[in-house]
Scaffold this motif. Structure first.
Motif, PDB file in Angstrom:
ATOM      1  N   ALA A   1      12.776   7.764  -7.634  1.00 18.86           N
ATOM      2  CA  ALA A   1      13.488   6.635  -8.228  1.00 18.86           C
ATOM      3  C   ALA A   1      12.734   5.332  -8.009  1.00 18.86           C
ATOM      4  O   ALA A   1      12.933   4.367  -8.746  1.00 18.86           O
ATOM      5  N   ALA A   2      11.850   5.297  -7.016  1.00 19.45           N
ATOM      6  CA  ALA A   2      11.104   4.083  -6.710  1.00 19.45           C
ATOM      7  C   ALA A   2       9.652   4.147  -7.184  1.00 19.45           C
ATOM      8  O   ALA A   2       8.952   3.137  -7.176  1.00 19.45           O
ATOM      9  N   LEU A   3       9.191   5.306  -7.616  1.00 17.93           N
ATOM     10  CA  LEU A   3       7.788   5.498  -7.987  1.00 17.93           C
ATOM     11  C   LEU A   3       7.621   5.379  -9.495  1.00 17.93           C
ATOM     12  O   LEU A   3       8.244   6.113 -10.260  1.00 17.93           O
ATOM     13  N   SER A   4       6.775   4.446  -9.918  1.00 18.84           N
ATOM     14  CA  SER A   4       6.585   4.215 -11.351  1.00 18.84           C
ATOM     15  C   SER A   4       5.389   4.997 -11.883  1.00 18.84           C
ATOM     16  O   SER A   4       4.511   5.427 -11.123  1.00 18.84           O
ATOM     17  N   LEU A   5       5.340   5.127 -13.184  1.00 22.18           N
ATOM     18  CA  LEU A   5       4.215   5.771 -13.839  1.00 22.18           C
ATOM     19  C   LEU A   5       2.933   4.995 -13.567  1.00 22.18           C
ATOM     20  O   LEU A   5       1.865   5.587 -13.430  1.00 22.18           O
ATOM     21  N   ALA A   6       3.026   3.677 -13.464  1.00 18.18           N
ATOM     22  CA  ALA A   6       1.848   2.854 -13.175  1.00 18.18           C
ATOM     23  C   ALA A   6       1.227   3.244 -11.833  1.00 18.18           C
ATOM     24  O   ALA A   6       0.003   3.294 -11.696  1.00 18.18           O
ATOM     25  N   GLU A   7       2.063   3.529 -10.837  1.00 16.50           N
ATOM     26  CA  GLU A   7       1.553   3.937  -9.528  1.00 16.50           C
ATOM     27  C   GLU A   7       0.885   5.302  -9.607  1.00 16.50           C
ATOM     28  O   GLU A   7      -0.152   5.535  -8.974  1.00 16.50           O
ATOM     29  N   LEU A   8       1.458   6.203 -10.371  1.00 16.30           N
ATOM     30  CA  LEU A   8       0.865   7.525 -10.547  1.00 16.30           C
ATOM     31  C   LEU A   8      -0.488   7.405 -11.252  1.00 16.30           C
ATOM     32  O   LEU A   8      -1.458   8.063 -10.856  1.00 16.30           O
ATOM     33  N   LEU A   9      -0.572   6.559 -12.263  1.00 12.13           N
ATOM     34  CA  LEU A   9      -1.829   6.325 -12.968  1.00 12.13           C
ATOM     35  C   LEU A   9      -2.864   5.731 -12.027  1.00 12.13           C
ATOM     36  O   LEU A   9      -4.025   6.136 -12.023  1.00 12.13           O
ATOM     37  N   TYR A  10      -2.467   4.774 -11.199  1.00 10.59           N
ATOM     38  CA  TYR A  10      -3.389   4.159 -10.234  1.00 10.59           C
ATOM     39  C   TYR A  10      -3.935   5.215  -9.277  1.00 10.59           C
ATOM     40  O   TYR A  10      -5.136   5.258  -9.001  1.00 10.59           O
ATOM     41  N   ASP A  11      -3.056   6.078  -8.775  1.00  8.29           N
ATOM     42  CA  ASP A  11      -3.483   7.142  -7.862  1.00  8.29           C
ATOM     43  C   ASP A  11      -4.492   8.070  -8.536  1.00  8.29           C
ATOM     44  O   ASP A  11      -5.493   8.464  -7.923  1.00  8.29           O
ATOM     45  N   GLN A  12      -4.233   8.413  -9.792  1.00  8.84           N
ATOM     46  CA  GLN A  12      -5.142   9.310 -10.500  1.00  8.84           C
ATOM     47  C   GLN A  12      -6.494   8.638 -10.729  1.00  8.84           C
ATOM     48  O   GLN A  12      -7.534   9.250 -10.535  1.00  8.84           O
ATOM     49  N   ARG A  13      -6.480   7.385 -11.134  1.00  5.99           N
ATOM     50  CA  ARG A  13      -7.742   6.670 -11.350  1.00  5.99           C
ATOM     51  C   ARG A  13      -8.523   6.519 -10.045  1.00  5.99           C
ATOM     52  O   ARG A  13      -9.747   6.602 -10.036  1.00  5.99           O
TER      53      ARG A  13
ATOM     54  N   LEU B   1      -8.481   8.607  -7.494  1.00  7.67           N
ATOM     55  CA  LEU B   1      -9.068   9.909  -7.196  1.00  7.67           C
ATOM     56  C   LEU B   1     -10.278  10.174  -8.085  1.00  7.67           C
ATOM     57  O   LEU B   1     -11.307  10.659  -7.622  1.00  7.67           O
ATOM     58  N   GLU B   2     -10.166   9.845  -9.360  1.00  7.04           N
ATOM     59  CA  GLU B   2     -11.290  10.039 -10.276  1.00  7.04           C
ATOM     60  C   GLU B   2     -12.491   9.212  -9.836  1.00  7.04           C
ATOM     61  O   GLU B   2     -13.626   9.683  -9.880  1.00  7.04           O
ATOM     62  N   ALA B   3     -12.255   7.979  -9.391  1.00  8.03           N
ATOM     63  CA  ALA B   3     -13.344   7.124  -8.916  1.00  8.03           C
ATOM     64  C   ALA B   3     -13.977   7.706  -7.659  1.00  8.03           C
ATOM     65  O   ALA B   3     -15.195   7.675  -7.492  1.00  8.03           O
TER      66      ALA B   3
ATOM     67  N   PRO C   1     -18.498   8.811  -7.639  1.00  4.53           N
ATOM     68  CA  PRO C   1     -18.914   7.522  -7.083  1.00  4.53           C
ATOM     69  C   PRO C   1     -19.977   6.812  -7.908  1.00  4.53           C
ATOM     70  O   PRO C   1     -20.132   5.597  -7.802  1.00  4.53           O
ATOM     71  N   GLU C   2     -20.698   7.536  -8.743  1.00  6.40           N
ATOM     72  CA  GLU C   2     -21.721   6.908  -9.586  1.00  6.40           C
ATOM     73  C   GLU C   2     -21.128   6.304 -10.850  1.00  6.40           C
ATOM     74  O   GLU C   2     -21.844   5.675 -11.615  1.00  6.40           O
ATOM     75  N   GLY C   3     -19.847   6.499 -11.067  1.00  7.67           N
ATOM     76  CA  GLY C   3     -19.215   6.025 -12.278  1.00  7.67           C
ATOM     77  C   GLY C   3     -18.942   4.529 -12.287  1.00  7.67           C
ATOM     78  O   GLY C   3     -18.494   3.990 -13.287  1.00  7.67           O
ATOM     79  N   GLY C   4     -19.206   3.839 -11.204  1.00  3.50           N
ATOM     80  CA  GLY C   4     -19.005   2.395 -11.163  1.00  3.50           C
ATOM     81  C   GLY C   4     -17.682   2.028 -10.544  1.00  3.50           C
ATOM     82  O   GLY C   4     -16.985   2.860  -9.966  1.00  3.50           O
ATOM     83  N   LEU C   5     -17.332   0.780 -10.669  1.00  4.19           N
ATOM     84  CA  LEU C   5     -16.106   0.265 -10.084  1.00  4.19           C
ATOM     85  C   LEU C   5     -14.888   0.711 -10.867  1.00  4.19           C
ATOM     86  O   LEU C   5     -14.944   0.855 -12.082  1.00  4.19           O
ATOM     87  N   MET C   6     -13.791   0.878 -10.154  1.00  3.90           N
ATOM     88  CA  MET C   6     -12.524   1.198 -10.809  1.00  3.90           C
ATOM     89  C   MET C   6     -11.808  -0.126 -11.048  1.00  3.90           C
ATOM     90  O   MET C   6     -11.494  -0.829 -10.102  1.00  3.90           O
ATOM     91  N   LEU C   7     -11.557  -0.455 -12.281  1.00  6.13           N
ATOM     92  CA  LEU C   7     -10.863  -1.689 -12.614  1.00  6.13           C
ATOM     93  C   LEU C   7      -9.523  -1.351 -13.241  1.00  6.13           C
ATOM     94  O   LEU C   7      -9.464  -0.695 -14.258  1.00  6.13           O
ATOM     95  N   GLY C   8      -8.433  -1.794 -12.631  1.00  2.00           N
ATOM     96  CA  GLY C   8      -7.091  -1.641 -13.166  1.00  2.00           C
ATOM     97  C   GLY C   8      -6.617  -0.289 -13.383  1.00  2.00           C
ATOM     98  O   GLY C   8      -6.786   0.703 -13.653  1.00  2.00           O
TER      99      GLY C   8
END
Length: 152
Positions: A125-137, A139-141, A145-152
């Motif tokens: 109830a407190a966890l938003s889709l935006a937080e889930l997306l941030y977590d996934q991004r 992990l992907e970063a 590590p050669e993919g560059g900075l993670m922005l937003g």
């Protein structure tokens, strides 16, 4: 305690959240996330009826989030698609049990599952889709590590 439908729905919504303002077809969402297309389509229809996504037809049609990822909480998604398994509640005390302690002991696992379910519902109830997306991004970063900075 998430169901397969719940997991697939969340993955499809994360993919939509990656591309704000874009319309993505069900088959394209499924392909990008490696999910079964028929199930993605079925869940998208359920989420459209629940007011979580918009859909449009035609050549440039597809699905997009109806609300911002910051305002879309995972509990709403999972409730719409049957995304978690409820634990059965014991209503009747068997007549052949010798004591309340024996009954409580026999149902220790069930009691623990009920507590965990309540904790999970509170967190979702407190966890938003935006937080889930941030977590996934994040992990992907970390995985690239050669993919560059993670922005937003």
């Amino acid at each position: 305690m998430l169901t397969r439908a719940g997991t697939i729905a969340l993955r499809a919504l994360v993919e939509l959240a990656r591309h704000p303002g874009s319309k993505i077809s069900g088959p394209e969402l499924a392909a990008r996330q490696g999910l079964p297309a028929a199930m993605v389509e079925r869940l998208l229809l359920i989420m459209r009826r629940a007011g979580l996504v918009d859909a449009s037809r035609g050549r440039s049609g597809g699905y997009q989030l109806k609300v911002s990822p910051q305002e879309l909480y995972l509990e709403a998604v999972l409730s719409a698609v049957g995304g978690w398994r409820q634990v059965a509640v014991i209503n009747d005390i068997p007549a052949n049990q010798p004591s309340a302690a024996a009954i409580a002991g026999d149902h220790l696992e069930l009691q623990l599952q009920q507590r965990l379910l309540r904790a999970m519902q509170k967190e979702l109830a407190a966890l938003s889709l935006a937080e889930l997306l941030y977590d996934q991004r994040s992990l992907e970063a970390a995985l690239n590590p050669e993919g560059g900075l993670m922005l937003g």
